[in-house]
Design a protein around this motif. Structure first.
Motif: not given
Length: 220
Positions: A126-150
């Motif tokens: 894993l060290s050979s692939q990560l280097g110092e560190n590796l930023p990864v962004t998780a993208n997703y959909n969810y609903r607000t308390p007012l049932r709006r999609n965001k």
């Protein structure tokens, strides 16, 4: 601007003044209270999807990738900005790594508190692939308390340097499973070999007895 103290004092004593002030301030206070309550509910309902590496709960020297929704809401259609390194083996130095085997998936639903665990490899690989560190962004959909999609996103920094000097050992359950399967030299393996020897001897004895019985019946 009213500067006369007598006028100000008279206004304070006037009930109509308080009534007008109440009509102005009360909606403002109500609005602020509702806004604060909504923001609290909104934060509790927002997912928080993070990825990180941690030592395996079972096998010593093995590192797992954990993807977990630490937020209060359900994340849908979760994807990641880059394939996440897994299958990277090698303790001191990296074995051959195949990037095509990295984790590149879409998670349809990840409810609050749910975690997914993948066997990621070992420290050197894993060290050979990560280097110092590796930023990864998780993208997703969810609903607000007012049932709006965001749409939402959370950034994880993948790093395993903190594991460099950690003690690693197999769990008792893992050792027991290995012992029962004969993959390590334990009392269970020795007992298993002994039972096999006893079973083999019993089979020979049963065959000899069967032959003797058949011989006696033939002579009779």
């Amino acid at each position: 601007m009213i500067e006369d103290p007598n006028v100000i004092h008279s206004m304070i004593k006037d009930p109509a003044y308080f009534q007008v002030a109440f009509y102005i301030i009360s909606p403002l206070i109500t609005f602020l209270a509702v806004s604060v309550a909504y923001m609290a509910i909104y934060r509790q309902s927002k997912p928080n999807v993070l990825a990180h590496y941690e030592p395996s709960n079972n096998a010593g020297s093995v590192i797992d990738l954990v993807i977990c929704n630490y937020g209060g809401g359900t994340a849908r259609n979760v994807s990641f900005s880059i394939p996440i390194p897994i299958g990277c083996w090698g303790i001191e130095k990296s074995d051959k790594v195949d990037p095509s085997e990295f984790l590149d998936i879409n998670i349809p639903v990840l409810v609050s508190g749910k975690s997914l665990r993948y066997q990621a490899g070992q420290y050197g690989g894993l060290s050979s692939q990560l280097g110092e560190n590796l930023p990864v962004t998780a993208n997703y959909n969810y609903r607000t308390p007012l049932r709006r999609n965001k749409k939402g996103k959370d950034i994880s920094i993948l790093d395993i340097k903190y594991m460099a000097r950690m003690h690693s050992a197999n769990s008792p359950a893992y050792d027991l499973a290995d012992a029962m399967k004969g993959r390590n030299n334990t009392i269970f393996l020795k007992t298993n070999d002994q039972l096999k020897a006893v079973n083999s001897n019993l089979a020979r004895i049963a065959k000899v007895l069967e032959n003797n019985i058949n011989t006696e019946n033939g002579n009779a």
